[in-house]
Motif scaffolding. Structure first.
Motif, PDB file in Angstrom:
ATOM      1  N   ARG A 188      42.386  -0.460 -57.511  1.00 12.42           N
ATOM      2  CA  ARG A 188      43.055   0.281 -58.581  1.00 12.42           C
ATOM      3  C   ARG A 188      43.564   1.624 -58.061  1.00 12.42           C
ATOM      4  N   ARG A 189      44.830   1.896 -58.318  1.00 13.01           N
ATOM      5  CA  ARG A 189      45.407   3.179 -57.920  1.00 13.01           C
ATOM      6  C   ARG A 189      44.993   4.243 -58.934  1.00 13.01           C
ATOM      7  N   PRO A 190      44.861   5.482 -58.507  1.00 14.51           N
ATOM      8  CA  PRO A 190      44.547   6.542 -59.467  1.00 14.51           C
ATOM      9  C   PRO A 190      45.746   6.809 -60.374  1.00 14.51           C
ATOM     10  N   ASN A 191      45.464   7.268 -61.586  1.00  9.68           N
ATOM     11  CA  ASN A 191      46.533   7.553 -62.546  1.00  9.68           C
ATOM     12  C   ASN A 191      47.568   8.524 -61.980  1.00  9.68           C
ATOM     13  N   GLU A 192      47.139   9.425 -61.094  1.00 11.66           N
ATOM     14  CA  GLU A 192      48.064  10.414 -60.529  1.00 11.66           C
ATOM     15  C   GLU A 192      49.216   9.745 -59.784  1.00 11.66           C
ATOM     16  N   GLU A 193      49.003   8.537 -59.272  1.00 10.66           N
ATOM     17  CA  GLU A 193      50.065   7.811 -58.577  1.00 10.66           C
ATOM     18  C   GLU A 193      50.947   7.033 -59.543  1.00 10.66           C
ATOM     19  N   LEU A 194      50.491   6.842 -60.765  1.00 15.45           N
ATOM     20  CA  LEU A 194      51.181   5.957 -61.694  1.00 15.45           C
ATOM     21  C   LEU A 194      51.843   6.685 -62.859  1.00 15.45           C
ATOM     22  N   GLU A 196      53.837  10.130 -64.454  1.00 16.22           N
ATOM     23  CA  GLU A 196      54.586  11.366 -64.260  1.00 16.22           C
ATOM     24  C   GLU A 196      54.733  12.065 -65.598  1.00 16.22           C
TER      25      GLU A 196
END
Length: 199
Positions: A188-194, A196
């Motif tokens: 799972r990618r962190p929300n910061e990458e997903l 804006e």
């Protein structure tokens, strides 16, 4: 159950006990169908509920090989309930043509997003969360292969104007079975990458 708990438990499970799911629980889950969004209230959603063991096994025979190749144990037929999540695209065209919402230069409104599929995704999530709220586990079966998807649709004799998006498997979780993680599985990618922000 608190909604944050429901979200934490939302995952694809691939192991079920042989405990049946009551019709009452299934009917409560299906109440999500009435609350599902549909573009222009087109109501193109369709759901087929399968509890018949023979039909569940037919679906497993069609779709399970690739899971077994990835190292998962057989699981599809063990789920006591299969919910076939489907859409009827014509419902959307009928709704918008009847509403007179036709733009200049088009014989019908443009569909930059095929909302019949978009709405299927929303319905899937509502049904999955409703099942979790009942204390049940869910999984998902579908295919990227047209012929395999059609074979799954043929298990329940879907009408020609109804298309299958996928099958939600529903049952009581067998937590004694540890689902293997296939090699190369994404994390799972962190929300910061997903996400804006535009402030």
């Amino acid at each position: 159950m608190d909604f944050s708990d429901v979200l934490r438990r939302r995952r694809m499970e691939r192991s079920y006990t042989d405990e049946p799911v009551s019709d009452e629980a299934i009917l409560r889950i299906l109440e999500g169908l009435r609350r599902a969004p549909s573009a222009g209230f087109s109501q193109g959603h369709r759901v087929v509920v399968v509890t018949d063991p023979k039909l569940r096994q037919e679906a497993a025979d069609i779709a399970e090989a690739r899971y077994v190749e990835l190292g998962f144990p057989r699981w599809i037929a063990s789920a006591p309930v299969h919910l076939y999540v489907c859409t009827r695209e014509d419902s959307y065209h009928e709704r918008y043509n009847a509403a007179g919402d036709i733009r200049e230069g088009y014989s019908e409104i443009p569909w930059p997003v095929p909302f019949w599929w978009f709405d299927c995704g929303a319905l899937f999530m509502l049904l999955q969360l409703a099942a979790l709220n009942e204390g049940l586990a869910t999984g998902m079966v579908s295919s990227v292969y047209t012929d395999e998807l059609q074979a799954l649709a043929d298990v329940v004799n879907l009408p020609d104007d109804v298309s299958l998006a996928g099958i939600i498997t529903v049952g009581h979780l067998d937590d004694t079975v540890k689902t293997p993680v296939p090699p190369g599985a994404a994390t799972r990618r962190p929300n910061e990458e997903l996400v804006e922000w535009r402030r």
